[in-house]
Design a protein around this motif. Sequence first.
Motif, PDB file in Angstrom:
ATOM      1  N   VAL A  16       0.917  -1.228  -0.026  1.00 58.40           N
ATOM      2  CA  VAL A  16       0.088   0.008  -0.106  1.00 58.40           C
ATOM      3  C   VAL A  16       0.807   1.119   0.000  1.00 58.40           C
ATOM      4  N   GLY A  17       1.759   1.307  -1.158  1.00 55.37           N
ATOM      5  CA  GLY A  17       2.603   2.642  -1.367  1.00 55.37           C
ATOM      6  C   GLY A  17       1.521   3.854  -2.218  1.00 55.37           C
ATOM      7  N   ARG A  41       4.396  -4.823   4.044  1.00 60.25           N
ATOM      8  CA  ARG A  41       5.360  -5.561   4.348  1.00 60.25           C
ATOM      9  C   ARG A  41       5.865  -4.962   5.784  1.00 60.25           C
ATOM     10  N   VAL A  78       8.655  -4.498  -8.575  1.00 58.54           N
ATOM     11  CA  VAL A  78       8.514  -5.581  -9.592  1.00 58.54           C
ATOM     12  C   VAL A  78       9.222  -6.905  -9.178  1.00 58.54           C
ATOM     13  N   ALA A  80       9.776  -7.897  -6.448  1.00 56.36           N
ATOM     14  CA  ALA A  80       9.482  -8.656  -5.300  1.00 56.36           C
ATOM     15  C   ALA A  80       7.988  -9.295  -5.567  1.00 56.36           C
ATOM     16  N   VAL A 101       0.560  -4.097 -10.596  1.00 55.28           N
ATOM     17  CA  VAL A 101       0.556  -2.929 -10.965  1.00 55.28           C
ATOM     18  C   VAL A 101       2.204  -2.406 -11.590  1.00 55.28           C
ATOM     19  N   GLY A 102       2.889  -3.406 -11.769  1.00 58.81           N
ATOM     20  CA  GLY A 102       4.431  -3.478 -11.882  1.00 58.81           C
ATOM     21  C   GLY A 102       4.629  -2.789 -13.163  1.00 58.81           C
ATOM     22  N   SER A 103       5.524  -1.633 -13.238  1.00 59.87           N
ATOM     23  CA  SER A 103       6.064  -1.043 -14.387  1.00 59.87           C
ATOM     24  C   SER A 103       6.960  -1.802 -15.512  1.00 59.87           C
ATOM     25  N   THR A 131       3.920   9.491  -9.590  1.00 64.47           N
ATOM     26  CA  THR A 131       4.350  10.603  -9.025  1.00 64.47           C
ATOM     27  C   THR A 131       5.974  10.145  -8.812  1.00 64.47           C
ATOM     28  N   SER A 134       6.457   8.311  -2.489  1.00 63.46           N
ATOM     29  CA  SER A 134       6.073   7.052  -2.220  1.00 63.46           C
ATOM     30  C   SER A 134       5.407   6.762  -0.900  1.00 63.46           C
ATOM     31  N   ASP A 235      11.575   6.716  -6.597  1.00 66.49           N
ATOM     32  CA  ASP A 235      11.757   5.600  -5.740  1.00 66.49           C
ATOM     33  C   ASP A 235      12.972   4.770  -6.116  1.00 66.49           C
TER      34      ASP A 235
HETATM   35  P1  NAP Z   1       5.867   2.263  -2.900  1.00 65.99           P
HETATM   36  O1  NAP Z   1       4.909   3.726  -2.654  1.00 65.99           O
HETATM   37  O2  NAP Z   1       7.238   2.293  -2.460  1.00 65.99           O
HETATM   38  O3  NAP Z   1       5.114   1.448  -2.064  1.00 65.99           O
HETATM   39  C1  NAP Z   1       5.634  -0.006  -2.318  1.00 65.99           C
HETATM   40  C2  NAP Z   1       4.873  -0.965  -1.423  1.00 65.99           C
HETATM   41  O4  NAP Z   1       5.300  -2.150  -1.605  1.00 65.99           O
HETATM   42  C3  NAP Z   1       4.831  -0.692   0.111  1.00 65.99           C
HETATM   43  O5  NAP Z   1       3.616  -1.163   0.638  1.00 65.99           O
HETATM   44  C4  NAP Z   1       5.894  -1.616   0.666  1.00 65.99           C
HETATM   45  O6  NAP Z   1       5.713  -2.086   1.947  1.00 65.99           O
HETATM   46  C5  NAP Z   1       5.908  -2.961  -0.315  1.00 65.99           C
HETATM   47  N1  NAP Z   1       7.052  -3.620  -0.586  1.00 65.99           N
HETATM   48  C6  NAP Z   1       8.181  -2.977  -0.728  1.00 65.99           C
HETATM   49  N2  NAP Z   1       9.119  -4.041  -0.976  1.00 65.99           N
HETATM   50  C7  NAP Z   1       8.647  -4.960  -0.814  1.00 65.99           C
HETATM   51  C8  NAP Z   1       9.029  -6.560  -0.933  1.00 65.99           C
HETATM   52  N3  NAP Z   1      10.289  -6.543  -0.959  1.00 65.99           N
HETATM   53  N4  NAP Z   1       8.079  -7.510  -0.356  1.00 65.99           N
HETATM   54  C9  NAP Z   1       6.871  -6.996  -0.048  1.00 65.99           C
HETATM   55  N5  NAP Z   1       6.224  -5.814  -0.065  1.00 65.99           N
HETATM   56  C10 NAP Z   1       7.385  -4.745  -0.401  1.00 65.99           C
HETATM   57  O7  NAP Z   1       5.725   2.096  -4.700  1.00 65.99           O
HETATM   58  P2  NAP Z   1       4.681   2.598  -5.713  1.00 65.99           P
HETATM   59  O8  NAP Z   1       5.394   3.681  -6.092  1.00 65.99           O
HETATM   60  O9  NAP Z   1       3.439   2.161  -4.862  1.00 65.99           O
HETATM   61  O10 NAP Z   1       5.055   1.028  -6.614  1.00 65.99           O
HETATM   62  C11 NAP Z   1       4.413  -0.192  -6.383  1.00 65.99           C
HETATM   63  C12 NAP Z   1       4.445  -0.874  -7.763  1.00 65.99           C
HETATM   64  O11 NAP Z   1       3.852   0.063  -8.738  1.00 65.99           O
HETATM   65  C13 NAP Z   1       5.966  -1.186  -8.394  1.00 65.99           C
HETATM   66  O12 NAP Z   1       6.001  -2.320  -9.024  1.00 65.99           O
HETATM   67  C14 NAP Z   1       6.127   0.087  -9.756  1.00 65.99           C
HETATM   68  O13 NAP Z   1       6.735  -0.365 -10.611  1.00 65.99           O
HETATM   69  C15 NAP Z   1       4.615   0.175 -10.090  1.00 65.99           C
HETATM   70  N6  NAP Z   1       4.321   1.453 -10.473  1.00 65.99           N
HETATM   71  C16 NAP Z   1       4.775   2.598  -9.951  1.00 65.99           C
HETATM   72  C17 NAP Z   1       4.507   3.831 -10.434  1.00 65.99           C
HETATM   73  C18 NAP Z   1       4.932   5.223  -9.709  1.00 65.99           C
HETATM   74  O14 NAP Z   1       5.106   6.241 -10.226  1.00 65.99           O
HETATM   75  N7  NAP Z   1       5.540   5.052  -8.397  1.00 65.99           N
HETATM   76  C19 NAP Z   1       3.364   3.997 -11.410  1.00 65.99           C
HETATM   77  C20 NAP Z   1       2.815   2.856 -12.147  1.00 65.99           C
HETATM   78  C21 NAP Z   1       3.422   1.758 -11.569  1.00 65.99           C
HETATM   79  P3  NAP Z   1       6.503  -1.152   3.398  1.00 65.99           P
HETATM   80  O15 NAP Z   1       5.988   0.327   3.077  1.00 65.99           O
HETATM   81  O16 NAP Z   1       6.093  -1.983   4.379  1.00 65.99           O
HETATM   82  O17 NAP Z   1       7.903  -1.298   2.924  1.00 65.99           O
END
Ligand code: NAP
Length: 324
Positions: A16-17, A41, A78, A80, A101-103, A131, A134, A235
């Motif tokens: 839930v990021g 996590r 991605v 994980a 939702v992986g990139s 954005t 995170s 991130d």
């Molecule tokens: P984020 O804000 O950093 O949140 C990541 C979430 O994943 C957190 O809840 C974190 O838990 C958990 N996590 C991190 N490492 C982990 C692991 N090794 N095992 C299990 N859980 C883990 O990231 P986000 O931006 O939402 O990105 C999530 C996904 O969306 C990625 O695959 C990314 O490629 C994709 N995406 C991102 C964007 C973007 O602009 N950011 C856009 C489209 C798609 P904790 O907080 O407890 O560590």
Amino acid sequence: MTTPSPLFDRLALIGVGLIGSSIARAARSRGAVREIVATARSGSTRRRVAELGLADRVVETNAAAVAGADLVIICVPVGACGAVAAEIGPHLKPGATVSDVGSVKGAVVRDVAPHLPDGVHFVPAHPVAGTEHSGPDAGFATLFIGRWCILTPPEKADPGAVERLAAFWRALGANVESMAPSHHDLVLAVTSHLPHLIAYTIVGTADELAEVTRSEVLKFSAGGFRDFTRIAASDPTMWRDVFLANKEAVLEMLGTFNEDLARLTRAIRRGDGDALFAHFARTRAIRRGIVEIGQDSPAPDFGRPHPDLPVEPLPRPYAVSDDV
Ligand code: NAP
């Protein structure tokens, strides 16, 4: 605008990021699901998710989150996704849909699919919206409005399951398109991954030069450099995983980029103004095309609306354009 009746009964969010919390906020505000169960996590993120009221229930383990869920969306970096899939596989409800939702899509399909039992629908997805921020506080309900969500269903995927997930993303405001994972990875390598790599490079280079000119770099950063610093603040874990997972496509695009850069370098060295003008005129037309199809605003970056805009009435599709 809410969905007439929920598309899924129970949604489980794993991670839930920025993206997971935006899905939770948007799904709730649109009435796209009846119930949301979430897990993350770390205990600190789970606590914050509960404090923010993003889910009906926050549970400690991935297995507990997916039990009885009709739609499971994996929202972790991605690299994980495979380990998460191995953990949830035995606990999935027959007939459930699993998505992410992986990139990057090819690597996620390779890592996740082998862990999912028969009778579970796997429909990978990538909302091309984001954005540089995170965590659960960074998400907002309007993130996906007017943005693309790309589905990469396997050839044998159940059309009904694919359509239901497409309807879910449309309910969150996204436009939906389907393509093969390898095609997705090539397209995103050039539209997103390479630009991020360039931003990471140029900000690092400027930082090395900044020993001499630190005050000037900061002072004049209202120019192009400022946009690069925003993208380069994305991130580190997520982007490390993107480049490791999409290595082939990024290297291919990087080869083409280096050739184009060499051509521009030569034009500058030779004082070939016509070549420079022709190139810049072509790129200006591309930018205008992007604005015309509504994928960014003509306003400068600082003119963007704040993410905390109210959900109702719908704001016009606006530019949160560091699509990944
Ligand atoms: P984020 O804000 O950093 O949140 C990541 C979430 O994943 C957190 O809840 C974190 O838990 C958990 N996590 C991190 N490492 C982990 C692991 N090794 N095992 C299990 N859980 C883990 O990231 P986000 O931006 O939402 O990105 C999530 C996904 O969306 C990625 O695959 C990314 O490629 C994709 N995406 C991102 C964007 C973007 O602009 N950011 C856009 C489209 C798609 P904790 O907080 O407890 O560590």
